[in-house]
Motif scaffolding. Structure first.
Motif, PDB file in Angstrom:
ATOM      1  N   CYS A 380      19.407   5.792  88.343  1.00 54.07           N
ATOM      2  CA  CYS A 380      18.732   5.787  89.653  1.00 54.07           C
ATOM      3  C   CYS A 380      18.117   7.142  89.957  1.00 54.07           C
ATOM      4  O   CYS A 380      17.020   7.234  90.525  1.00 54.07           O
ATOM      5  CB  CYS A 380      19.712   5.378  90.758  1.00 54.07           C
ATOM      6  SG  CYS A 380      20.203   3.631  90.669  1.00 54.07           S
ATOM      7  N   CYS A 386      13.233   0.360  93.348  1.00 51.18           N
ATOM      8  CA  CYS A 386      13.920  -0.469  94.355  1.00 51.18           C
ATOM      9  C   CYS A 386      13.384  -0.120  95.756  1.00 51.18           C
ATOM     10  O   CYS A 386      13.250   1.053  96.096  1.00 51.18           O
ATOM     11  CB  CYS A 386      15.429  -0.213  94.336  1.00 51.18           C
ATOM     12  SG  CYS A 386      16.222  -0.720  92.793  1.00 51.18           S
ATOM     13  N   CYS A 390      19.179   1.567  95.182  1.00 54.38           N
ATOM     14  CA  CYS A 390      19.314   1.536  93.702  1.00 54.38           C
ATOM     15  C   CYS A 390      20.782   1.705  93.364  1.00 54.38           C
ATOM     16  O   CYS A 390      21.445   2.635  93.844  1.00 54.38           O
ATOM     17  CB  CYS A 390      18.486   2.653  93.089  1.00 54.38           C
ATOM     18  SG  CYS A 390      18.655   2.729  91.281  1.00 54.38           S
ATOM     19  N   CYS A 399      18.668  -3.383  91.913  1.00 49.85           N
ATOM     20  CA  CYS A 399      18.258  -3.142  93.305  1.00 49.85           C
ATOM     21  C   CYS A 399      19.061  -4.039  94.281  1.00 49.85           C
ATOM     22  O   CYS A 399      19.363  -5.198  93.964  1.00 49.85           O
ATOM     23  CB  CYS A 399      16.770  -3.428  93.488  1.00 49.85           C
ATOM     24  SG  CYS A 399      15.707  -2.352  92.492  1.00 49.85           S
ATOM     25  N   LYS A 412      13.273  -6.470  93.411  1.00 47.95           N
ATOM     26  CA  LYS A 412      12.990  -5.101  93.787  1.00 47.95           C
ATOM     27  C   LYS A 412      12.798  -4.953  95.306  1.00 47.95           C
ATOM     28  O   LYS A 412      13.336  -4.036  95.906  1.00 47.95           O
ATOM     29  CB  LYS A 412      11.731  -4.595  93.059  1.00 47.95           C
ATOM     30  CG  LYS A 412      11.843  -4.623  91.542  1.00 47.95           C
ATOM     31  CD  LYS A 412      10.530  -4.207  90.910  1.00 47.95           C
ATOM     32  CE  LYS A 412      10.619  -4.268  89.392  1.00 47.95           C
ATOM     33  NZ  LYS A 412       9.325  -3.888  88.756  1.00 47.95           N
TER      34      LYS A 412
END
Length: 453
Positions: A380, A386, A390, A399, A412
């Motif tokens: 991340c 995302c 994340c 996500c 997402k």
């Protein structure tokens, strides 16, 4: 009569019937001829008077015959007459004389070489110039020669020696090497064939002829065989008992002076070369342009078989390899090196990089600042797409949405969650429920479009 001769017993007197010795020396120009003795040979009515020099010869003979002279290399062929008129005791004396001659020379492959031709009415080559290369073997072979038979075909013997004993195949060295060729012939008095023509041919081809007669030897024949001037090329002795005294005379002719012993200015090594000398250097050194002094050699510049780098090391050299290569076991060739195989301090993975290596990490890990160790990676933090949250998941991420939102199908983005309170009133009609779902779907669609645009 000299006292040394008068004291000979009857057996020795019987043996004093020596014949002829002819020396042939190839002269490669003026430098190819052997040096003449320092003392001039005296000849009286065509005969050398040995008795006048007997006292001095007796005093020096033993030392002369037992001392190796530092003579230039010679191709020497003895030609012995072993006809019936040469009695066994006389033939033995002849062989001893030749052995004494060998004893006074330096014998070897690169020094003087010796061959032997035995003849009577026929000719037999006992051994050639390339048969023996040490003194003891030559002397032993001379001692084992046996007489042939009757006849004294001296001319045929000279021709055989010239055409077969002094050939390259027989061990004779080329004229360009400036090596004298010597033939010693021992013959019984007057030749039974013609010697004038073959002797002239030998002399014309560069052979210098020396003739030594004993007792009944024919002086005219000796002169026909010998080179000019006869004073320096014709010898005569009265008996076999004193013929070995000639060894010192011929030693003086064959050896001459030793230029190096006379004084030189070589820094390292003096080597006789004809009437002069040349300088050479010890191993690991090279001769300077002045041909006298020596400098330490650069072995690498003299030629090497290193694949990459040649490094001088004392009198030789060692091979080394360029960066990124290692020397193979042959100590000459090089192979690309494998630093990782030689040892490394990488936590996970070592990868060769030219002459060194770099460390890398397995999937899901990142290399620390020390460039050696690895830590579990944070995907991340490395970057993500995302919309809301994340969440690390092994070597990747996933996500999630904040409270009140739901994850869209693209995994997402997120949409506002629409809560519908569905009445359980029995009076609520089905049309109302359908309407509520459509409104909720329309709101979600509008929300998605606002996010994307």
């Amino acid at each position: 009569v000299h006292p040394a001769v008068s004291q000979l017993d009857e057996v020795e007197m019987v043996s004093l019937v020596w014949k002829v010795v002819v020396f042939g020396i190839l002269a490669a120009g003026s430098q190819g001829s052997l040096p003449q003795p320092r003392s001039h040979r005296r000849v009286s009515t065509g005969r050398y008077d040995l008795s006048a020099d007997l006292e001095s010869v007796e005093a020096q003979s033993e030392k002369a015959t037992r001392t190796n002279c530092k003579n230039r290399p010679i191709d020497l062929v003895f030609i012995i007459d072993s006809s019936r008129s040469v009695r066994p005791v006389e033939f033995k004396k002849a062989k001893e004389f030749l052995q004494d001659m060998v004893d006074s020379l330096v014998i070897g492959r690169d020094a003087t070489r010796v061959g032997l031709v035995n003849y009577a009415s026929t000719v037999k080559i006992e051994f050639l110039l390339n048969t023996f290369f040490d003194k003891s073997s030559v002397k032993q072979a001379l001692g084992q020669v046996e007489p042939l038979a009757s006849g004294t075909m001296t001319g045929m013997a000279i021709r055989t020696a010239m055409e077969k004993a002094f050939t390259k195949e027989a061990g004779a060295r080329s004229a360009s090497m400036n090596i004298a060729k010597v033939a010693i012939i021992v013959t019984d008095g007057r030749p039974q064939d013609k010697v004038e023509e073959v002797s002239a041919t030998a002399r014309a081809s560069g052979i210098e002829m020396y003739a030594v007669g004993v007792d009944r030897a024919d002086m005219a024949s000796l002169k026909l065989m010998a080179s000019q001037p006869h004073d320096d090329h014709v010898f005569y002795v009265e008996t076999y008992g004193v013929i070995e005294k000639l060894t010192s005379k011929f030693r003086e002719t064959l050896c001459g002076l030793d230029p190096c012993d006379q004084g030189h200015n070589c820094q390292h090594i003096c080597v006789n070369s004809g009437d002069s000398y040349i300088c050479k250097c010890h191993p690991g050194y090279i001769l300077n342009p002045d041909k006298k002094t020596c400098s330490r050699a650069d072995a690498c510049t003299q030629g090497h078989d290193c694949q990459h780098i040649c490094v001088n090391s004392r009198d030789s050299y060692v091979c080394q390899c360029r960066t990124g290569y290692v020397l193979n076991t042959d100590k000459k060739t090089c192979a690309r090196s494998d630093p990782c195989a030689l040892g490394h301090d990488c936590h996970h993975i070592c990868e060769n990089s030219d002459a060194s290596y770099v460390c890398k990490c397995r999937a899901g890990y990142v290399l620390n600042t020390d460039q050696k160790t690895c830590s579990r990676s944070d995907p991340c933090s490395q970057g993500h797409d995302c919309q809301h949250i994340c969440v690390n998941s092994d070597a990747s991420y996933m996500c999630k949405c904040e409270v009140g939102y739901v994850l869209n199908p693209d995994k997402k983005t997120c949409s506002q969650e629409m809560r519908s309170e569905i009445s359980e009133d029995a009076c609520m009609c089905e049309a109302q429920i359908v309407f509520q779902k459509k409104v909720q779907s329309a709101i979600q669609e509008l929300t998605r479009k606002n996010i994307l645009f």
